[in-house]
Design a protein around this motif. Structure first.
Motif, mmCIF file in Angstrom:
data_model
loop_
_atom_site.group_PDB
_atom_site.id
_atom_site.type_symbol
_atom_site.label_atom_id
_atom_site.label_comp_id
_atom_site.label_asym_id
_atom_site.label_seq_id
_atom_site.Cartn_x
_atom_site.Cartn_y
_atom_site.Cartn_z
ATOM 1 N N GLY A 89 -0.531 -4.100 9.715
ATOM 2 C CA GLY A 89 -1.139 -3.685 8.449
ATOM 3 C C GLY A 89 -0.553 -2.331 8.145
ATOM 4 N N CYS A 90 -1.356 -1.425 7.618
ATOM 5 C CA CYS A 90 -0.831 -0.088 7.380
ATOM 6 C C CYS A 90 -0.402 0.539 8.698
ATOM 7 N N THR A 145 0.835 -1.220 0.000
ATOM 8 C CA THR A 145 0.000 0.000 0.000
ATOM 9 C C THR A 145 0.861 1.258 0.000
ATOM 10 N N CYS A 176 -9.643 1.838 0.545
ATOM 11 C CA CYS A 176 -8.211 1.513 0.467
ATOM 12 C C CYS A 176 -8.025 0.009 0.307
ATOM 13 N N SER A 177 -8.762 -0.746 1.085
ATOM 14 C CA SER A 177 -8.620 -2.190 1.046
ATOM 15 C C SER A 177 -9.010 -2.727 -0.342
ATOM 16 N N CYS A 191 -3.265 2.249 10.315
ATOM 17 C CA CYS A 191 -4.448 1.840 9.545
ATOM 18 C C CYS A 191 -5.563 2.824 9.908
ATOM 19 N N ILE A 192 -6.478 3.031 8.998
ATOM 20 C CA ILE A 192 -7.604 3.925 9.321
ATOM 21 C C ILE A 192 -8.449 3.359 10.467
ATOM 22 N N GLN A 193 -8.272 2.053 10.744
ATOM 23 C CA GLN A 193 -9.034 1.420 11.830
ATOM 24 C C GLN A 193 -8.194 1.255 13.092
ATOM 25 N N LYS A 231 -5.574 -3.420 -2.254
ATOM 26 C CA LYS A 231 -5.310 -4.841 -2.007
ATOM 27 C C LYS A 231 -6.117 -5.732 -2.952
ATOM 28 N N PHE A 240 -1.093 4.527 -1.491
ATOM 29 C CA PHE A 240 -2.097 5.019 -0.531
ATOM 30 C C PHE A 240 -2.331 6.514 -0.728
HETATM 31 S S1 SF4 Z 1 -5.537 1.459 6.015
HETATM 32 FE FE1 SF4 Z 1 -6.204 -0.390 7.049
HETATM 33 S S2 SF4 Z 1 -8.048 -0.984 5.935
HETATM 34 FE FE2 SF4 Z 1 -6.926 0.424 4.610
HETATM 35 S S3 SF4 Z 1 -5.594 -0.840 3.309
HETATM 36 FE FE3 SF4 Z 1 -4.412 -0.245 5.092
HETATM 37 S S4 SF4 Z 1 -4.667 -1.961 6.541
HETATM 38 FE FE4 SF4 Z 1 -6.333 -2.111 5.010
#
Ligand code: SF4
Length: 326
Positions: free
Chosen positions: A234-235, A52, A144-145, A238-240, A149, A126
């Motif tokens: 992950g990122c 990403t 994004c996912s 991550c946005i989460q 991805k 990204f």
């Molecule tokens: S920000 Fe989070 S939800 Fe978005 S691509 Fe990255 S890991 Fe996946």
């Protein structure tokens, strides 16, 4: 050990040779899936990582060296490119389409500002995706996912195999226990992207102990980020990301906070409203969108963000929340 395919999958394959493709992210579940594929196919599979451009260097290193540490196949990297989409956006603004559209037209001033700031691709998927959209993804709209991805894996890893005559089995490391929202996903599913592809989720019934033990079996350590206290890989961020992970990032890797600070500024320059924050305003419970600095301040607080959390600020990183310390 070998893999026994259900008869309906063999029917779907219509006599095409089967090719297994494992999606790797550098996290524990996708790595467990890679190890399981290694056990079941003897290494006769492809492994792919969708970059990403928002990952931590430990993750890049972990994924790049996975084959050396396990004897499995080398993980290929695929990456989205939004050069064409950014060029289209520039043309859309230049030729007056944005200002003349019926719904939410752009102002002349915003068009001027965005064109002046420029829409040349940065090469960071990204960031370029968010510049194309003019805003960051949201929890309930995590594009994004999809774009960084799912689609890129399909276009760059699955489709070439399908076009070469294979039926692809796409292995995904999803555990029902980890993702309650996805716990009803079937283990086998015909892909919505192609009738020549089947999605396989072999970890659906797995526990954390199963994930732990397959790592032990292969004498493979987890991504070091878990050992630093991160609950997920992950990122970065991550946005989460949860409050605890945001706090950890700001303490251990302030350069990633600085990166988001810069990205917020850049995405604002590409947006119709001139507003853009990486995290949704619901993150801090504020009425106004919170930029990354505000979110980091909030991550140091407790009691709904009103009280400064001394413990959170001074405590050293704890061990991995899932109990899989290295
Ligand atoms: S920000 Fe989070 S939800 Fe978005 S691509 Fe990255 S890991 Fe996946």
């Amino acid at each position: 050990m070998s893999i026994c395919l259900p008869s309906r999958i063999l029917e779907q394959a219509k006599g095409r040779p089967i090719r297994h493709v494992v999606s790797v992210s550098g996290g524990k579940d996708s790595t467990a899936t890679y190890l399981l594929a290694l056990e079941k196919t003897g290494g006769d599979f492809d492994a792919v990582f969708a970059d990403t451009g928002n990952e931590h260097k430990e993750t890049y290193e972990y994924v790049a060296r996975l084959h050396e540490r396990t004897g499995g196949p080398k993980v290929q990297t695929v990456k989205a490119d939004f050069s064409r989409e950014l060029a289209r956006k520039r043309a859309y603004l230049q030729y007056g389409k944005a200002t003349s559209r019926a719904v939410n037209p752009w102002t002349e001033e915003r068009v001027r500002d965005v064109l002046a700031a420029g829409l040349a691709p940065s090469g960071v998927p990204f960031l370029d995706l968010c510049r194309m959209m003019g805003f960051f993804p949201r929890r309930n709209h995590a594009f994004c996912s999809r774009f960084l991805k799912r689609l890129v894996l399909h276009e760059q890893a699955h489709e070439p195999l399908i076009n070469a005559g294979f039926h692809v089995i796409s292995w995904q490391g999803i555990r029902a226990e980890e993702f309650r929202r996805r716990s009803c996903y079937p283990m086998w599913e015909l892909s919505p992207d192609s009738e020549s592809m089947t999605i396989y989720r072999p970890l659906m019934g797995w526990s954390l102990e199963n994930v732990d033990s397959i790592h032990w079996r292969h004498d493979l350590k987890l991504n070091p980020l878990y050992g630093m206290g991160f609950s997920r890989v992950g990122c970065m961020p991550c946005i989460q990301s949860n409050k605890r992970d945001i706090r950890l990032i700001s303490r251990l890797f302030p350069e990633h906070i600085a990166k988001i600070h810069k990205w917020e500024r850049i995405v604002r320059t590409s947006s119709r409203s001139g507003q853009a924050t990486f995290f949704h305003q619901d993150t801090t419970g504020s009425d106004i969108p919170a930029d990354i600095d505000e979110v980091v301040r909030w991550s140091m607080t407790r009691r709904g963000g009103h009280q400064f959390d001394m413990l959170a600020y001074t405590a050293p990183p704890t061990s991995y929340a899932g109990g899989l310390c290295e």
